[in-house]
Motif scaffolding. Structure first.
Motif, PDB file in Angstrom:
ATOM      1  N   GLU A   8       0.838  -1.200   0.000  1.00 32.83           N
ATOM      2  CA  GLU A   8       0.000   0.000   0.000  1.00 32.83           C
ATOM      3  C   GLU A   8       0.868   1.244   0.000  1.00 32.83           C
ATOM      4  N   THR A   9       0.505   2.207  -0.874  1.00 38.18           N
ATOM      5  CA  THR A   9       1.311   3.427  -0.951  1.00 38.18           C
ATOM      6  C   THR A   9       0.815   4.413   0.097  1.00 38.18           C
ATOM      7  N   GLN A  10       1.742   5.012   0.781  1.00 42.62           N
ATOM      8  CA  GLN A  10       1.383   6.056   1.747  1.00 42.62           C
ATOM      9  C   GLN A  10       1.365   7.392   1.011  1.00 42.62           C
ATOM     10  N   VAL A  11       0.224   8.085   1.047  1.00 43.65           N
ATOM     11  CA  VAL A  11       0.121   9.381   0.379  1.00 43.65           C
ATOM     12  C   VAL A  11      -0.153  10.442   1.436  1.00 43.65           C
ATOM     13  N   THR A  12       0.787  11.409   1.548  1.00 45.51           N
ATOM     14  CA  THR A  12       0.576  12.504   2.515  1.00 45.51           C
ATOM     15  C   THR A  12      -0.499  13.419   1.955  1.00 45.51           C
ATOM     16  N   SER A  13      -1.462  13.795   2.790  1.00 43.91           N
ATOM     17  CA  SER A  13      -2.589  14.612   2.288  1.00 43.91           C
ATOM     18  C   SER A  13      -2.134  16.051   2.023  1.00 43.91           C
ATOM     19  N   LEU A  14      -2.858  16.718   1.098  1.00 48.56           N
ATOM     20  CA  LEU A  14      -2.509  18.107   0.789  1.00 48.56           C
ATOM     21  C   LEU A  14      -3.267  19.046   1.728  1.00 48.56           C
ATOM     22  N   ASN A  93       5.457  13.196  -3.533  1.00 46.52           N
ATOM     23  CA  ASN A  93       4.056  12.917  -3.200  1.00 46.52           C
ATOM     24  C   ASN A  93       3.278  12.592  -4.482  1.00 46.52           C
ATOM     25  N   PRO A  94       2.606  11.419  -4.547  1.00 43.15           N
ATOM     26  CA  PRO A  94       1.842  11.064  -5.755  1.00 43.15           C
ATOM     27  C   PRO A  94       0.809  12.119  -6.141  1.00 43.15           C
ATOM     28  N   LEU A  95       0.296  12.853  -5.130  1.00 43.60           N
ATOM     29  CA  LEU A  95      -0.709  13.896  -5.419  1.00 43.60           C
ATOM     30  C   LEU A  95      -0.168  14.935  -6.403  1.00 43.60           C
ATOM     31  N   LYS A  96       1.149  15.214  -6.295  1.00 40.11           N
ATOM     32  CA  LYS A  96       1.744  16.243  -7.151  1.00 40.11           C
ATOM     33  C   LYS A  96       1.669  15.812  -8.617  1.00 40.11           C
TER      34      LYS A  96
END
Length: 1932
Positions: A8-14, A93-96
């Motif tokens: 599972e990938t850990q994604v830090t929230s924005l 961060n994957p969100l970026k």
């Protein structure tokens, strides 16, 4: 295999800032439909993964808004916030990435607005970020904007000027900060990474941003920033304090910026050329370039800068299709010349690595240019050009490089060279294989030795390039040659890869050319046939590697080959059954099937049995005598490429059968493989059971037919349960009392695997089996007892298994038992036997983790910690650990106080190291970085440190004394005692009872009167005894005191090391989390420093080193700067102390500098490898300068230290290639140190030299002193260490001048030996460049002159060293030159040393030439004939005209070597020697020699034995040669064998007998081609007479062996005529020798006597009766040869004799011997089968195999005619014996004997009683009985099983009661006595008196077994009686 779960990938929230949040709230609409609402929703979530979902909705929503055709303020604000969000996210961060890819699809309508938002936000970041440590985030943002993000790229484009300025500013500031913080490597690493990213982003800007195309305004700010950046990169490029990756990237940036800024572009190649060649014309280049790159334009550019500029040139310029024109081609050639120059200069491994990559990159660029280049360049780059020659030379000198990556680059370069050559050839259509360059390359590669790794990779490239046929045409046997090499592990991967390349290429070529399928036969013949030969006949290693590496690749390439292989192997499996050292065809078959199944070429094992191999074969494989056959068969059952394949019932039965006999394997490797394979099987059971559970559920709903299983899933699941249960039963049975270490290790490892694979079920997961269900109190107790063994591995396995069981299993609910266990652990922790404290540690840990501490410890209870359920167990463990450590610490403090009063008392009664060991053990099992009771731990840690220092202070005087091993003031006489006084005065430790001040005398009852002695020596203390535990008196030995001291030091060191490693540190005393203060860490460091620098006992400082390494590793990673700097300070201090060498220094200058090298090693090895390794560089410089030659006598001690430390550093594998640049200087220091007049310096130089030889040439793996694996070609050696070339040459010249002086006196240069040793390890390679500057030719004349040395060994070494320097083709010329230098017989004055040296050189050169590959070609024969003629010319050296026997011997050796060279028969080679008159000359030498005329010498003539041996060898060769020509007529023989055998010199007789024995053995075993030569017919009488009069033991031995080889029918009838003894008397004589002589002769005599007896038994009745009286004596002889105490040779002979006579005495249907004798012989077989030596067990197994394969016994077992292992042979032997008793009808008299064996009647029970009662004497290093193989109860188990079966089925008549009454009475008495002895043992006897307890348990089991059988005999028990003791008999 099973599907792997994705991690599972850990994604830090924005998040957004408060102001933006408010903006979004104000803009969000009520329905929540607009962009603001969407963003508001998104930022309010805390889960990053959910936020991704919202981000992906942004663009679709904007597309809807786009239809309205307007961009309202809401959207504008939202885009602005989005820009802020994007820039605030972290780079990784994957969100970026998701946000960037979404915004790439933004409707065109919003692009302008969005670009403005992004531009303004980015500008804001650039303007407001001023904190140096925040620059990295902005730089990362600039980087991510240009990475596949259109909006970002546009905004960077808009802000290009600002961005460039920002990059320039940040790089300047970061580099300045980095300079200021030099030494703080943690912060520096971070800053350097920031610099690297900054440079990469600058490069990316220039490559990706459009703005640079219009960059020509010299005054614009952008231009200024570019110039600023270019000058920064130039500075970085030359700054060696930066990481090399920064320099390397700067090199790329410099070239890129020049390319972007310089005009016109056509002149760029010329400009860069001038930079690389230091030929810049300052007038012709622009001023801006001169200002920015001034350091590059001057002449002295560093090597690394130049290297990285070359890299930039090749990477950043456009080489495609030769776009740069002729100037680009010129630049390409200039670059490679610069790289060649650098290659000869660079020696640092990282730079070498860069260089090899850059050269490979150059070849890639060259290929690009060549695709459309001028003819001139093609001429410069074809195969025959200078550039390619030098590239090849680079490949040849680096293809054996220790660095893997560098070797890989040489492969790329070689492949590219071939491609370049192809492109450079004008006529592309020509046949490449026929091309001169390629043909020559292929030939020279094939001529190379196979030990060269580079040969494989280059041949692989050639195969890809020209196809395999051309190579097979040149070397047809190449597949066999490569397979032959596969016994060497280091070459296996290379060899198997090459073979794979070859057979794949061959297959595709044959397939493409074939019309039908017959091509496969040719392919099989080429690739599969050699493989099958190796599998059946090859050596063990070779077969293993071929199976592991080659076979899978072959089957993957062509799976159909399996049936072809199986067919061939099946047919030969019966013929070639194999043996203990050979697998035979059965082994090969199993290996093939196993590999095929594991790789999915075989559906299942059951299919394999049905279609390919019978289950009987499988069973044979599982118990085969060869271990690898057993492993392969097990692998076939366990391994499958499908992890859910159902395990069949046949497989389960076979596994159960395997486990019965294979747990006791002696080889650790085999045990490991067994455990690993069984674990695979358990995993398959677990995974397939999950499939079966699902099937069961689906079947219960509807019943479809399923192919997966042929029976209902519930049936299969039940079978699994039963199988696992029975496996566990077998494994627990194997842990019986007295089971061997291998058995325990295997059983516990497999049980551990079961516990691991079948976990306790959680949730809805079902598990087919649970180990805990099969464990009861008895088994739990068995596991606890496994903690008591002497082997720590068994303790670890047992402990781990206990920990895997559920907590409810602690069967010690009552506190009394707990108290007993805890008490036992405390008692063991002060035992004087070191392994007891290990047991104590595991016991305590077990009690801690199972929460089973006794209530008596409640006074130490700690406060309870409030915690949730999850933390409960952790808190409990922590609290228990604290209690135990407090308890141990209390005891330790008290014992240290007592030891301060008397160290002797401590050593005898309570050595303290055990307590410390237990504390360390408890701490290590605890997670010390998450402690909850910190406040309670702090005082404990503090007290621990204080107590450790006190303990250390008590014991250190012994360890630091000048003689720690012998230090104890005791001796048996007054004189020695007074001598010891001086040592004691030197030490004066803290000991208040005068132990060290008074010498102590050991008591000796009869030797002298102690009172008189103490009167005469007033200082001697007569109280020699010390009260030990329980008030017993015991003597303290020196060993005990020493062991107590050094082990205490060891444990303290390990404890302190563990504390540093595990405990968090407190930077300030008040901080709440840490346990150790900075001060305490410094104290620990000082402690280690003191002990490493002052201890003299190796055990003490080696283990202090282990602890110290842990500390230095912590310090180097420590953020606290003062701690981080400590290792550096310590290093400078010790180097200063070494340099000064102050007389008051306590540093130890003897014992190889004791702990000092360890201390420095620890400080240097922990330095971060990724840094610049400055400490290492400075230290090495300092040490090499100290180790170098000086005139100062004061410098001796520093020099010795320096040499010893250098040795330790060169040996340290962790320093790897980093240390290589210093090897040359180290070698110089060692060679020059050897010339020192001081012994200590010479000694240390020798040790250093030996280490360097290993470092350079690798670890010696074989016995061959000069194995090719440990050698190097001259060019490789000197290209790696170029400084050694002039040095070695100069030194060798000096040595040669000294040696070859005219005076002839003994003038031995000290360095000669070392020089010749190094040079002897070099060899010429066919690949060496002829015009190399480092040619080996200049060494040859000097080495030849060293052959004149007055020292014999030096002459020998010079001869060996000369061989590698002479190319193979030049050897004949060199030999002729050397022979011409020899004097003629007419010369008046000659020196024998010179003659000897020259002859030795000729001999060694000739030997090398005769071993070479040219062996059978005509060139070889012709050259050899010429050498023979030249040798004949000096034949006087072999005759009496030459007075020196030593030179005569060597000359004769040369003649003998020549006979060997010609003895490989070609049709006409014997006539070659005849034709040259060679044999005639040899005949004259022999006839004129002392062998014929007798010796005028006494035995003291130098070289006599050597001369005799050489002469005899030549005489024997001459006899064979004449015999071969003359057939039966031996008229011309110069000397007969009988003359040689009658020589008075044993050397002559021995050599002759050896030669004859070889022929007789070959004839006897059928290996001789034509049987025995006629010359040796009817020689029995001769040997009989020789045997009678021979008095030399070795000669007698050989004679007996020869008689044994001959057929007795030939010589036995002659005994009366030749030696006046009848055959019967001769037999008696032989047996007398067997009774009285020494072991080897004894064994041979026994073999001969047995053969004679066997001969008599075979022939008529009369002779059989004749020897009957002798049989009793013979039986006694065999019995007396089987004792365990006897030498191996005797027992081997006994086993062989039993094998050869088995049909007559062991299994004869009509026994010749009495029953008692027959049973005694069988008992011998059983004893030998239980020997601790493998070779004897194997020989005894042969006896059993012979016995069970006779006509009357082959039905007794199912394994007649099979090769079996000793473990099952024991079982089979008893089966055969019981069957024979029935056949002979001897059950009634035989049964009491066998019952006696069961009871162990011969063993003395009283020994057991005494061992329980005796006061335990502490013999420190005498271990308890450790058995590695024999297991009494296993023998009992088999015997009981077969007796029970025999009695159950036989119709025997009842035995007379008195026969068995005695046994009944003995067994009952034993049981009664044993129960009494058990009561006398202490409560936890299994821990405290393990050996006695085990012995009693074994006796008890034997007595009970005997009683059960006796009861069964009396009919008191039913027929279903089984042995229900610890184990039950095997159900077959």
């Amino acid at each position: 295999m099973g599907v792997k779960k994705k991690k599972e990938t850990q994604v830090t929230s924005l998040t957004v800032c408060h102001q933006d949040l408010e903006t979004l709230r104000s803009l969000a609409d009520v329905e929540g439909k607009n962009l603001a609402s969407l963003l508001l929703h998104c930022v309010q979530l805390t889960d990053g993964v959910s936020q991704i979902h919202y981000v992906k909705q942004i663009v679709p929503l904007l597309e809807k808004a786009n239809k309205n055709g307007k961009c309202d303020p809401t959207i504008r604000s939202c885009l602005d916030i989005l820009a802020g969000i994007y820039l605030s996210l972290n780079l990784k961060n994957p969100l970026k990435k998701v946000l960037a890819s979404s915004l790439n699809d933004l409707p065109e309508f919003f692009l302008t607005e969005a670009t403005q938002s992004f531009t303004s936000r980015l500008q804001e970041e650039l303007n407001t970020t001023t904190d140096l440590y925040s620059y990295r985030k902005v730089i990362d943002n600039i980087s991510s904007c240009m990475e596949n993000f259109d909006l970002g790229r546009s905004s960077v484009n808009n802000l290009l000027e600002n961005v460039l300025h920002y990059l320039q500013k940040s790089l300047i500031e970061i580099s300045e900060e980095n300079r200021k913080l030099a030494g703080n490597h943690i912060v520096q690493t971070q800053l350097m990474n920031d610099l690297l990213v900054g440079i990469r982003v600058s490069v990316m800007l220039v490559q990706k941003v459009q703005g640079f195309q219009r960059l020509h305004l010299k005054s614009s700010p952008t231009w200024q920033s570019m110039c600023g950046l270019l000058s920064i990169f130039t500075k970085f490029l030359s700054d060696d304090d930066l990481l090399q990756t920064i320099q390397s990237t700067s090199g790329l940036a410099v070239i890129l910026f020049i390319k972007a800024m310089f005009h016109p572009p056509e002149k760029i190649p010329d400009l860069i050329s001038s930079l690389l060649l230091h030929s810049v014309d300052h007038t012709s280049i622009p001023e801006w370039l001169l200002n920015c790159c001034r350091s590059l334009c001057c002449s002295d550019v560093s090597q690394s800068a130049l290297l990285f500029l070359c890299q930039g040139t090749l990477t950043m310029l456009d080489w495609q299709d030769g776009r740069m024109g002729p100037s680009g081609e010129a630049l390409l050639l200039d670059t490679v010349r610069v790289l060649f120059t650098l290659s000869s200069q660079i020696k640092e491994s990282t730079l070498e690595m860069f260089l090899s990559r850059i050269l490979a990159s150059w070849t890639n660029s060259a290929i690009q240019v060549l695709e459309s280049s001028s003819p001139r360049l093609k001429d410069c780059l074809n195969g025959n050009s200078d550039v390619v020659r030098r590239l090849l030379e680079y490949v040849y000198t680096h293809w054996e490089h220790p660095l893997d990556a560098l070797r890989h680059q040489t492969k790329i370069i070689f492949r590219n060279i071939l491609q370049m050559h192809q492109l450079a050839l004008e006529e592309s259509g020509s046949d490449l294989a026929a091309d001169g360059f390629i043909f020559q390359l292929t030939e020279s590669l094939l001529r190379l030795e196979w030990h060269s790794k580079g040969k494989y990779t280059c041949l692989g490239c050639l195969v890809d390039y020209i196809g395999i046929e051309h190579i097979l045409a040149l070397a047809k046997t190449i597949p066999s040659q490569i397979l032959e090499v596969m016994g060497d592990q280091s070459l296996v991967p290379y060899a198997s890869d090459l073979l794979e390349t070859m057979f794949k290429n061959h297959k595709s070529r044959l397939k493409s050319q074939a019309v039908d399928s017959t091509w496969i036969d040719k392919w099989h013949e080429t690739w599969v046939s050699p493989l099958l030969f190796i599998l059946c006949e090859g050596n063990l290693d070779q077969k293993s590697y071929v199976i592991d590496y080659y076979l899978p690749k072959l089957l993957n390439c062509n799976p159909e080959s399996l049936s072809y292989m199986v067919k061939i192997l099946q047919t030969s499996a019966d013929a070639k059954t194999g043996s203990y050292d050979s697998r035979g065809a059965l082994g090969a078959l199993m290996a093939c099937l196993r590999t095929a199944r594991a790789h999915g070429h075989l559906q299942s094992a059951t299919d394999a049995w049905r279609d390919l191999v019978s289950s009987a074969r499988i069973k044979q494989g599982l118990i085969h005598q060869h271990c690898q056959v057993r492993i392969d068969t097990l692998g076939l059952l366990c391994e499958s490429n499908r992890s859910t394949e159902i395990v069949s019932t046949e497989e389960m039965e076979c596994i159960q059968f395997f486990i019965t006999y294979n747990l006791n394997s002696q080889s650790p490797g085999v045990r490991q493989q067994i455990c690993s394979l069984l674990k695979k099987l358990f995993c398959r059971i677990q995974e397939s059971s999950q499939v079966l559970y699902k099937l069961e559920q689906s079947k219960s709903k509807h019943e479809p037919e399923n192919q997966l299983t042929r029976q209902h899933p519930s049936v299969s699941l039940q079978q699994y349960k039963n199988f696992m249960s029975s496996i566990c039963n077998s494994l627990f049975e194997a842990l019986f009392p007295g089971s061997s270490y291998p058995t325990r290790f295997s059983a516990l490892t497999i049980l551990g695997s079961i516990a691991e694979v079948f976990p306790v079920p959680e949730g809805r997961v079902q598990t087919v089996y649970q180990l805990s269900h099969d464990i009861d109190v008895g088994r739990f107790q068995t596991l606890m007892e496994c903690l008591t063994g002497t082997f720590e591995e068994v303790k670890i396995l047992a402990f781990d298994l206990l920990m895997k069981l559920p907590k409810t299993f602690v069967q010690f609910q009552d506190s009394e038992k707990l108290q007993g266990l805890f008490q036992a652990a405390l008692e063991l922790s002060t035992s004087t036997k070191p392994y007891d404290c290990v047991t104590a540690s595991y016991l305590l840990n077990f009690l801690i983790w199972q929460n089973a501490l006794p209530s008596s410890l409640s006074y130490l209870k700690t406060q309870r910690v409030a915690c949730g359920d999850g933390d409960k167990s952790a808190a409990l463990v922590e609290s228990n650990t604290l209690i135990v450590i407090k308890c141990l610490l209390e005891n330790l403090e008290e014992e240290v106080s007592r030891a301060e009063n008397s160290l002797l008392q401590a050593a005898a009664s309570f050595p303290m190291y055990g307590r410390v060991h237990c504390i360390t053990g408890a701490l290590r099992k605890l997670a010390l970085n998450s402690l909850q009771l910190v406040s309670e731990w702090r005082p404990v840690v503090e007290k621990l440190l204080v107590t450790s220092y006190r303990l250390s202070a008590v014991v250190s005087p012994v360890i630091q004394s000048s003689s720690p091993e012998g230090l104890i003031p005791m001796d048996t006489d007054a004189e020695s005692a007074s001598r010891l006084q001086t040592i004691l005065n030197e030490i004066q430790p803290r000991d208040t009872n005068d132990y060290f001040n008074r010498a102590k005398i050991l008591k000796e009852c009869d030797s002298f009167d102690l009172e008189d002695l103490s009167a005469s020596v007033p200082n001697i203390d007569t109280s020699a005894e010390i009260k030990g535990k329980e008030g017993k008196t015991c003597d303290v030995t020196a060993q005990m005191v020493l062991v107590c001291c050094w082990r205490s030091m060891k444990e303290v060191a390990l404890l302190l090391g563990s504390l540093c490693q595990l405990l968090p540190m407190r930077s300030v005393p008040e901080s709440p989390d840490g346990l150790l203060t900075v001060e305490q860490v410094k104290e620990i460091g000082d402690y280690f420093k003191q002990h490493l620098l002052q201890s003299r006992h190796r055990g003490a400082f080696e283990l202090a080193y282990t602890g110290f390494v842990k500390l230095t590793e912590i310090l180097n990673r420590c953020p606290n700067l003062s701690l981080q700097k400590l290792p550096e300070e310590w290093l400078w201090n010790v180097l200063e102390e070494i340099r000064c060498s102050d007389p008051s220094s306590k540093l130890c200058a003897t014992r190889r500098s004791a702990g000092i090298p360890f201390y420095i090693q620890a400080l240097l090895a922990s330095e971060p490898k990724k840094g610049k390794m400055d400490l290492l560089k400075i230290t090495m410089k300092e040490l090499i300068s100290l180790a170098g030659p000086t005139d100062d006598s004061q410098s001796t001690v520093p020099k010795v230290h320096a040499l010893n430390i250098l040795r330790a550093l060169f040996r340290d594998t962790r320093l790897g290639e980093i240390i290589i640049p210093y090897v040359a200087d180290g070698a110089k220091a060692a060679i020059l140190g050897f010339t020192s007049p001081v012994w200590a310096v010479r000694n240390s130089s020798t040790l250093l030299f030996s280490t360097l030889i290993t470092r350079i040439f690798g670890v010696k793996r074989g016995k061959d002193e000069l194995s090719k694996k440990n050698r190097m070609t001259g060019s490789e050696f000197f290209s790696r260490f170029p400084e050694l070339y002039p040095f070695l040459l100069k030194q060798l010249e000096t040595v040669a001048n000294t040696v070859d002086s005219d005076t002839g006196e003994l003038n031995h240069h000290p360095s000669m030996f070392l020089l010749l040793l190094v040079l002897g390890r070099l060899y010429p390679s066919p690949m060496d460049g002829t015009c190399s500057a480092l040619s080996m030719a200049p060494f040859i004349p000097f080495i030849m002159r060293c052959g004149c040395s007055p020292a014999y060994r030096s002459r020998e070494m010079a001869a060996r060293a000369l061989v590698p320097f002479v190319m193979m083709d030049d050897i004949p010329d060199t030999i002729r030159t050397l022979l011409a230098k020899l004097p003629n017989c007419t010369d008046q004055c000659f020196r024998q040393n010179h003659i000897h040296g020259t002859l030795l050189q000729v001999f060694h050169l000739l030997q090398a030439f005769s071993d070479s590959k040219y062996r059978m070609n005509t060139y070889f024969q012709q050259e050899l004939a010429d050498v023979t003629v030249c040798t004949k010319a000096k034949v006087w050296l072999a005759k009496r005209q030459n007075p020196c026997l030593v030179t005569r011997a060597v000359y004769i050796d040369i003649l003998f070597l020549l006979t060997c060279c010609f003895d490989k028969p070609s049709k006409d080679n014997q006539p070659v020697l005849e034709h040259l008159g060679f044999w005639e000359e040899v005949r004259r030498i022999i006839l004129g020699s002392e062998l014929i005329t007798g010796f005028p010498y006494t035995f003291t003539v130098p070289g006599l034995p050597q001369y005799l041996q050489s002469l005899t060898k030549l005489a024997i060769a001459a006899v064979w040669a004449v015999a071969a020509q003359a057939g039966e007529h031996s008229r011309d023989v110069p000397i007969s064998f009988s003359q040689l055998l009658e020589s008075s010199f044993p050397e002559v007789r021995l050599l002759t007998l050896e030669a004859l024995l070889e022929r007789f053995s070959a004839a006897a075993s059928g290996l001789g081609e034509k049987g025995l030569p006629p010359l040796l017919w009817n020689t029995g009488g001769t040997f009989l007479m020789l045997a009678m009069k021979e008095n030399h033991p070795e000669c007698l031995c050989k004679i007996l062996k020869i008689l044994h080889c001959m057929d007795p029918s030939e010589w036995l009838p002659q005994t009366e005529r030749c030696v006046h003894l009848t055959p019967k008397e001769f037999l008696t004589w032989t047996m007398d020798i067997a009774s009285n002589e020494r072991s080897e002769i004894q064994s041979e005599a026994l073999r001969l006597a047995s053969k004679v007896i066997a001969h008599h038994m075979r022939t008529c009745e009369e002779t059989r009766d004749l020897v009957a009286p002798n049989l009793k004596q013979w039986v006694q002889l065999v019995l007396s040869s089987c004792g365990d105490h006897l030498p191996t040779e005797s027992r081997l002979a006994a086993a062989e004799v039993l094998t050869s006579t088995a049909p007559f005495f062991l299994t004869n249907p009509h026994p010749v011997l009495g029953l008692q004798d027959v049973l005694a012989l069988w008992k011998c077989v059983l004893t030998l089968l239980q020997s601790e030596e493998q070779v004897i067990r194997d020989a005894a197994t042969e006896t059993v195999m012979t016995a069970m394969s006779q006509e009357n016994t082959c039905q007794s077992t199912e394994f007649a005619f099979c090769r079996v292992d000793a473990s099952i042979a024991l079982d089979l032997a008893l089966a055969v014996l019981c069957d024979l008793l029935q056949q002979w009808d001897q059950l009634a008299p035989g049964l009491p004997v066998l019952l006696g064996w069961l009871l162990g009647e011969g063993d003395d029970l009283m020994a057991c009683v005494e061992s329980v009662h005796q006061v335990e004497e502490d013999y420190l290093f005498e271990k308890t009985e450790v058995n590695f193989w024999a297991e009494t109860l296993i023998f009992m188990k088999y015997l009981y099983k077969h007796l029970f079966r025999l009695l159950s089925k036989s119709s025997w008549c009842p035995l007379s009661p008195e026969r068995l009454c005695h046994l009944q009475r003995t067994a009952s008495e034993q049981c009664h006595l044993l129960s009494q002895l058990f009561r006398e043992l202490p409560p936890t006897a299994e821990f405290l008196k393990t050996a006695e307890f085990t012995r009693l348990r074994i006796r008890e089991e034997r007595a009970l077994a005997c009683l059960r059988l006796l009861a069964f005999l009396e009919g008191k028990e039913g027929e279903d009686t089984q042995f229900s003791g610890l184990w039950t008999p095997l159900q077959q």
